[in-house]
Design a protein around this motif. Structure first.
Motif, mmCIF file in Angstrom:
data_model
loop_
_atom_site.group_PDB
_atom_site.id
_atom_site.type_symbol
_atom_site.label_atom_id
_atom_site.label_comp_id
_atom_site.label_asym_id
_atom_site.label_seq_id
_atom_site.Cartn_x
_atom_site.Cartn_y
_atom_site.Cartn_z
ATOM 1 N N PHE A 63 -45.415 35.186 10.910
ATOM 2 C CA PHE A 63 -44.686 35.078 9.649
ATOM 3 C C PHE A 63 -45.015 36.180 8.646
ATOM 4 O O PHE A 63 -44.379 36.264 7.606
ATOM 5 N N GLY A 64 -45.993 36.997 8.908
ATOM 6 C CA GLY A 64 -46.461 37.955 7.915
ATOM 7 C C GLY A 64 -45.780 39.301 7.960
ATOM 8 O O GLY A 64 -46.398 40.315 7.663
ATOM 9 N N SER A 65 -44.512 39.339 8.295
ATOM 10 C CA SER A 65 -43.805 40.623 8.344
ATOM 11 C C SER A 65 -43.636 41.182 6.938
ATOM 12 O O SER A 65 -43.633 40.451 5.952
ATOM 13 N N SER A 66 -43.474 42.468 6.851
ATOM 14 C CA SER A 66 -43.335 43.107 5.541
ATOM 15 C C SER A 66 -41.975 42.833 4.912
ATOM 16 O O SER A 66 -41.748 43.162 3.755
ATOM 17 N N ALA A 67 -41.062 42.231 5.675
ATOM 18 C CA ALA A 67 -39.737 41.937 5.140
ATOM 19 C C ALA A 67 -39.760 40.801 4.124
ATOM 20 O O ALA A 67 -38.846 40.674 3.316
#
Length: 86
Positions: A22-26
């Protein structure tokens, strides 16, 4: 002591899983939620080990840490992915 170590190990694995999945930069909101959960749990553990809470135990802190990690996962998993609809 072994139960507390197991719960902390599971929570650590959960945090790594949360950042990977869940930790994407998006979506910085998801990163913020994961980071706040991590900081809350570390603060609770530090408080439990300090003289401020003379009757605090690591098992209680480990249980709350694992529960908070589960709730963070539950919150992130229930949020629909905004990029799928595009």
């Amino acid at each position: 002591m072994l139960a507390a170590a197991g719960l902390y190990a599971a929570s650590l694995g959960g945090w790594v899983f949360l950042f990977v999945v869940f930790g994407s930069s998006a979506c910085p909101a998801q990163q913020t939620l994961i980071s706040l959960t991590l900081l809350f749990c570390l603060g609770l553990t530090a408080l439990s080990c300090s003289k401020i809470a003379p009757h605090g135990t690591l098992l209680t802190s480990a249980i709350v840490t694992a529960y908070a990690t589960y709730w963070c996962y539950s919150a992130l998993a229930s949020q629909p992915n905004p990029l799928e609809g595009e």
